[in-house]
Structures are given as structure tokens and as C-alpha cells.
Design a protein around this motif. Structure first.
Motif, PDB file in Angstrom:
ATOM      1  N   GLU A  28       0.826  -1.209   0.000  1.00 12.18           N
ATOM      2  CA  GLU A  28       0.000   0.000   0.000  1.00 12.18           C
ATOM      3  C   GLU A  28       0.860   1.259   0.000  1.00 12.18           C
ATOM      4  O   GLU A  28       0.549   2.246  -0.680  1.00 12.18           O
ATOM      5  N   ILE A  29       1.960   1.241   0.760  1.00  7.94           N
ATOM      6  CA  ILE A  29       2.871   2.387   0.789  1.00  7.94           C
ATOM      7  C   ILE A  29       3.496   2.603  -0.582  1.00  7.94           C
ATOM      8  O   ILE A  29       3.578   3.737  -1.080  1.00  7.94           O
ATOM      9  N   ARG A  30       3.931   1.526  -1.223  1.00 13.83           N
ATOM     10  CA  ARG A  30       4.526   1.644  -2.564  1.00 13.83           C
ATOM     11  C   ARG A  30       3.478   2.099  -3.583  1.00 13.83           C
ATOM     12  O   ARG A  30       3.786   2.857  -4.509  1.00 13.83           O
ATOM     13  N   LYS A  31       2.246   1.654  -3.398  1.00 17.13           N
ATOM     14  CA  LYS A  31       1.173   1.995  -4.341  1.00 17.13           C
ATOM     15  C   LYS A  31       0.919   3.500  -4.382  1.00 17.13           C
ATOM     16  O   LYS A  31       0.559   4.051  -5.433  1.00 17.13           O
ATOM     17  N   ILE A  32       1.105   4.167  -3.248  1.00  9.24           N
ATOM     18  CA  ILE A  32       0.881   5.611  -3.233  1.00  9.24           C
ATOM     19  C   ILE A  32       2.161   6.396  -3.540  1.00  9.24           C
ATOM     20  O   ILE A  32       2.189   7.620  -3.404  1.00  9.24           O
ATOM     21  N   GLY A  33       3.203   5.669  -3.960  1.00  5.37           N
ATOM     22  CA  GLY A  33       4.375   6.337  -4.522  1.00  5.37           C
ATOM     23  C   GLY A  33       5.556   6.556  -3.604  1.00  5.37           C
ATOM     24  O   GLY A  33       6.437   7.356  -3.918  1.00  5.37           O
ATOM     25  N   TYR A  34       5.622   5.823  -2.476  1.00  4.66           N
ATOM     26  CA  TYR A  34       6.731   6.008  -1.546  1.00  4.66           C
ATOM     27  C   TYR A  34       7.568   4.741  -1.424  1.00  4.66           C
ATOM     28  O   TYR A  34       7.080   3.631  -1.652  1.00  4.66           O
ATOM     29  N   GLU A  35       8.845   4.921  -1.070  1.00  8.65           N
ATOM     30  CA  GLU A  35       9.787   3.812  -0.935  1.00  8.65           C
ATOM     31  C   GLU A  35      10.009   3.490   0.538  1.00  8.65           C
ATOM     32  O   GLU A  35      10.070   4.391   1.383  1.00  8.65           O
ATOM     33  N   MET A  36      10.168   2.205   0.830  1.00 12.42           N
ATOM     34  CA  MET A  36      10.348   1.786   2.211  1.00 12.42           C
ATOM     35  C   MET A  36      11.681   2.254   2.793  1.00 12.42           C
ATOM     36  O   MET A  36      11.830   2.335   4.017  1.00 12.42           O
ATOM     37  N   LYS A  37      12.640   2.579   1.949  1.00 13.53           N
ATOM     38  CA  LYS A  37      13.919   3.095   2.448  1.00 13.53           C
ATOM     39  C   LYS A  37      13.728   4.429   3.176  1.00 13.53           C
ATOM     40  O   LYS A  37      14.589   4.848   3.959  1.00 13.53           O
ATOM     41  N   ASN A  38      12.604   5.089   2.933  1.00  7.15           N
ATOM     42  CA  ASN A  38      12.322   6.370   3.580  1.00  7.15           C
ATOM     43  C   ASN A  38      11.517   6.220   4.874  1.00  7.15           C
ATOM     44  O   ASN A  38      11.159   7.222   5.490  1.00  7.15           O
ATOM     45  N   LEU A  39      11.233   4.978   5.265  1.00  8.53           N
ATOM     46  CA  LEU A  39      10.535   4.750   6.528  1.00  8.53           C
ATOM     47  C   LEU A  39      11.501   4.997   7.688  1.00  8.53           C
ATOM     48  O   LEU A  39      12.450   4.248   7.887  1.00  8.53           O
ATOM     49  N   LYS A  40      11.251   6.063   8.436  1.00  6.93           N
ATOM     50  CA  LYS A  40      12.175   6.470   9.499  1.00  6.93           C
ATOM     51  C   LYS A  40      11.697   6.071  10.898  1.00  6.93           C
ATOM     52  O   LYS A  40      12.509   5.811  11.784  1.00  6.93           O
ATOM     53  N   ASN A  41      10.380   6.068  11.096  1.00  7.64           N
ATOM     54  CA  ASN A  41       9.832   5.807  12.434  1.00  7.64           C
ATOM     55  C   ASN A  41       8.604   4.910  12.352  1.00  7.64           C
ATOM     56  O   ASN A  41       7.888   4.909  11.350  1.00  7.64           O
ATOM     57  N   HIS A  56      -2.422  -4.151  16.450  1.00  9.21           N
ATOM     58  CA  HIS A  56      -1.616  -2.939  16.279  1.00  9.21           C
ATOM     59  C   HIS A  56      -0.115  -3.227  16.252  1.00  9.21           C
ATOM     60  O   HIS A  56       0.635  -2.457  15.648  1.00  9.21           O
ATOM     61  N   ILE A  57       0.307  -4.302  16.896  1.00 10.40           N
ATOM     62  CA  ILE A  57       1.756  -4.580  16.942  1.00 10.40           C
ATOM     63  C   ILE A  57       2.125  -5.950  16.373  1.00 10.40           C
ATOM     64  O   ILE A  57       3.283  -6.355  16.430  1.00 10.40           O
ATOM     65  N   GLY A  58       1.155  -6.650  15.800  1.00 14.07           N
ATOM     66  CA  GLY A  58       1.427  -8.015  15.344  1.00 14.07           C
ATOM     67  C   GLY A  58       2.566  -8.135  14.351  1.00 14.07           C
ATOM     68  O   GLY A  58       3.304  -9.109  14.353  1.00 14.07           O
ATOM     69  N   SER A  59       2.717  -7.130  13.472  1.00 11.63           N
ATOM     70  CA  SER A  59       3.776  -7.182  12.461  1.00 11.63           C
ATOM     71  C   SER A  59       4.984  -6.319  12.822  1.00 11.63           C
ATOM     72  O   SER A  59       5.894  -6.151  12.001  1.00 11.63           O
ATOM     73  N   LEU A  60       5.006  -5.793  14.046  1.00 15.51           N
ATOM     74  CA  LEU A  60       6.097  -4.904  14.432  1.00 15.51           C
ATOM     75  C   LEU A  60       7.455  -5.581  14.335  1.00 15.51           C
ATOM     76  O   LEU A  60       8.418  -5.015  13.802  1.00 15.51           O
ATOM     77  N   TYR A  61       7.557  -6.796  14.846  1.00 14.76           N
ATOM     78  CA  TYR A  61       8.842  -7.509  14.811  1.00 14.76           C
ATOM     79  C   TYR A  61       9.324  -7.683  13.372  1.00 14.76           C
ATOM     80  O   TYR A  61      10.510  -7.498  13.081  1.00 14.76           O
ATOM     81  N   ASP A  62       8.402  -8.000  12.465  1.00 15.86           N
ATOM     82  CA  ASP A  62       8.778  -8.181  11.059  1.00 15.86           C
ATOM     83  C   ASP A  62       9.282  -6.869  10.455  1.00 15.86           C
ATOM     84  O   ASP A  62      10.259  -6.856   9.696  1.00 15.86           O
ATOM     85  N   PHE A  63       8.618  -5.771  10.779  1.00 18.84           N
ATOM     86  CA  PHE A  63       9.054  -4.464  10.273  1.00 18.84           C
ATOM     87  C   PHE A  63      10.464  -4.136  10.771  1.00 18.84           C
ATOM     88  O   PHE A  63      11.327  -3.707  10.006  1.00 18.84           O
ATOM     89  N   LYS A  64      10.681  -4.333  12.066  1.00 19.46           N
ATOM     90  CA  LYS A  64      11.975  -3.980  12.648  1.00 19.46           C
ATOM     91  C   LYS A  64      13.083  -4.891  12.135  1.00 19.46           C
ATOM     92  O   LYS A  64      14.230  -4.467  12.000  1.00 19.46           O
ATOM     93  N   THR A  65      12.734  -6.125  11.821  1.00 15.75           N
ATOM     94  CA  THR A  65      13.723  -7.063  11.275  1.00 15.75           C
ATOM     95  C   THR A  65      14.085  -6.689   9.839  1.00 15.75           C
ATOM     96  O   THR A  65      15.256  -6.696   9.457  1.00 15.75           O
ATOM     97  N   LYS A  66      13.086  -6.351   9.048  1.00 15.24           N
ATOM     98  CA  LYS A  66      13.335  -6.032   7.633  1.00 15.24           C
ATOM     99  C   LYS A  66      13.918  -4.635   7.463  1.00 15.24           C
ATOM    100  O   LYS A  66      14.729  -4.397   6.547  1.00 15.24           O
ATOM    101  N   PHE A  67      13.519  -3.708   8.349  1.00 10.72           N
ATOM    102  CA  PHE A  67      13.994  -2.318   8.258  1.00 10.72           C
ATOM    103  C   PHE A  67      14.612  -1.924   9.600  1.00 10.72           C
ATOM    104  O   PHE A  67      14.017  -1.158  10.372  1.00 10.72           O
ATOM    105  N   PRO A  68      15.798  -2.447   9.907  1.00 20.10           N
ATOM    106  CA  PRO A  68      16.370  -2.302  11.254  1.00 20.10           C
ATOM    107  C   PRO A  68      16.711  -0.865  11.648  1.00 20.10           C
ATOM    108  O   PRO A  68      16.900  -0.589  12.836  1.00 20.10           O
ATOM    109  N   TRP A  69      16.800   0.028  10.673  1.00 21.44           N
ATOM    110  CA  TRP A  69      17.124   1.421  10.983  1.00 21.44           C
ATOM    111  C   TRP A  69      15.935   2.198  11.560  1.00 21.44           C
ATOM    112  O   TRP A  69      16.088   3.304  12.073  1.00 21.44           O
ATOM    113  N   VAL A  70      14.759   1.631  11.487  1.00 16.79           N
ATOM    114  CA  VAL A  70      13.551   2.352  11.895  1.00 16.79           C
ATOM    115  C   VAL A  70      13.561   2.614  13.404  1.00 16.79           C
ATOM    116  O   VAL A  70      13.879   1.744  14.204  1.00 16.79           O
ATOM    117  N   ASN A  71      13.186   3.845  13.774  1.00 23.23           N
ATOM    118  CA  ASN A  71      13.106   4.275  15.168  1.00 23.23           C
ATOM    119  C   ASN A  71      11.715   3.925  15.712  1.00 23.23           C
ATOM    120  O   ASN A  71      10.705   4.411  15.211  1.00 23.23           O
TER     121      ASN A  71
END
Length: 228
Positions: free
Chosen positions: A47-60, A70-85
């Protein structure tokens, strides 16, 4: 600064469900608010890519509270994008990290013996779902009144649904991301599922607090965006 809702539709436990995580866009930096159930990362990323944004820009990533949807996929996000705050309230961070047993799990276990016989299996399944959530440490712990994202938004403590629940207020664009402190039901702001509120009186106070803010647009995780 702009907020976009991400309509995510999927099947869960035999039912079609739609949730609306929020995406905050500041210049080209992205902040995701809440991550959905487990295994929803691909749908949210799509959905994020569909509206024209790249996941490399996910900062927080901001987590409003510790609930499976609300947090079920949090671990997956942090694993795939470890730089995220990862940002969460002081109270909820203790459950997210596993330092304390989650309030929702305590509630579910206490309710199990009181359930009608036909609901016991679901109760056991729900408890196991909560136990399956993977713990992760929080990078930035916030309190009511904390300014984040270069001071452009303010954390609002909205307890009741859970004790450490937070909402996010954007004065400059008169908007609020409500989490489960308010849901959009028939174009009205109401309390999310009162049966799951840990403190119904505080939940009512938090809803009133949200309504009292100088805001016109409310981004509700359940029910979607409501503009007054």
C-alpha cells in the motif's frame, strides 16, 4: 506535513477485516503508526509503494498501544527495516519489550474461566495469539506532551483502552491519529469496543480529550478517517 490512511483489507479468523494504519509524510520521511496483525507487512508495504513512496524512507514507527492488531507485524518491520526508530509510551514499552506481562494477556487469562462454554476455545486461541507476539525493545519512549518529529506533533496520553495508550496530535494541520482511543462508527467518534477497555471511565475521558482538541480530521484505526 501530510497524513495518509492505509486501507488494509484481509481475512482473519474466517472474517474479512479492514484496518487503517496511518502514514505520516514529512518532506520525504515516512512514519508509520501501528503495524497491523502478524504477517501484514507485505500488505502494508504494498500500500505504501502503491501511493508512490519507498520503504527506504521509513524512518519511524509509532505504536499507540500493545494489542495484537496494532503490533502483530512490528517484529517483522523492525527485522526487515532495522534502521527504523520505534516510538511508544513509557507504559506500553514495558509490554512491547516483554519486561512486563501485557495487560491484554492478563485480562484474557482472567476472563477465560468466566466465558460461556461455546466461547472457551476462542478464548484459548486468543490467549495463544497474544503469547505469540514477539517482543522487541523500544527506541524512543514518550509521555503525554512529548514533542516528536521535529516538534511538529504532540503525544497525547489517552488511557482507558489500555493504560499506556497514546494518540498523536498535529496542531498545524488540525489532525489527530486516534489509535483505539476513538473509532469512526457511522461518522461519529466513539469508544473502541467497551468490553475490551481496561478502564471504561478513563476511556470516556480520553474520548472527550480527543474531541476537545482543535482538530477537524481524525484518523481512526477502526472505521477510517473522519472529517468534521
Amino acid at each position: 506535513m501530510e497524513i495518509l490512511e492505509l486501507p488494509i483489507e484481509f481475512e482473519f479468523n474466517g472474517q474479512k477485516i479492514q484496518i487503517y494504519p496511518s502514514l505520516i509524510i514529512d518532506n520525504n520521511d515516512l512514519t508509520l503508526v501501528d503495524t497491523g496483525y502478524a504477517n501484514l507487512l507485505p500488505l502494508i508495504e504494498k500500500e505504501i509503494r502503491k501511493i508512490g513512496y519507498e520503504m527506504k524512507n521509513l524512518k519511524n514507527i509509532i505504536i499507540t498501544h500493545y494489542d495484537e492488531d496494532h503490533i502483530g507485524s512490528l517484529y517483522d518491520f523492525k527485522t526487515k527495516f532495522p534502521w527504523v526508530n520505534l516510538i511508544a509510551s513509557e507504559i506500553e514499552s514495558k509490554y512491547i519489550s516483554g519486561e512486563l506481562k501485557a495487560e491484554r494477556l492478563v485480562q484474557a487469562e482472567e476472563m477465560l474461566d468466566k466465558l460461556p462454554i461455546e466461547e472457551v476455545e476462542f478464548g484459548k486461541w486468543f490467549i495463544q495469539q497474544l503469547k505469540n507476539i514477539k517482543h522487541i525493545s523500544v527506541d524512543q519512549k514518550v509521555q503525554s506532551g512529548s514533542k516528536i518529529l521535529d516538534g511538529k506533533c504532540t503525544i497525547i496520553a489517552t488511557p482507558g483502552h489500555t493504560s499506556g495508550h497514546i494518540s498523536v496530535y498535529f496542531p498545524s494541520i488540525k489532525s489527530v491519529i486516534t489509535g483505539d482511543a476513538a473509532v469512526n462508527e457511522n461518522d461519529k467518534l466513539v469508544i473502541a469496543n467497551p468490553h475490551f477497555c481496561l478502564d471504561i471511565e478513563k476511556a470516556k475521558e480520553s474520548l472527550d480529550k480527543i474531541k476537545s482538541l482543535n482538530a477537524k480530521t481524525f484518523y481512526c484505526y477502526h472505521g477510517g478517517k473522519l472529517t468534521l
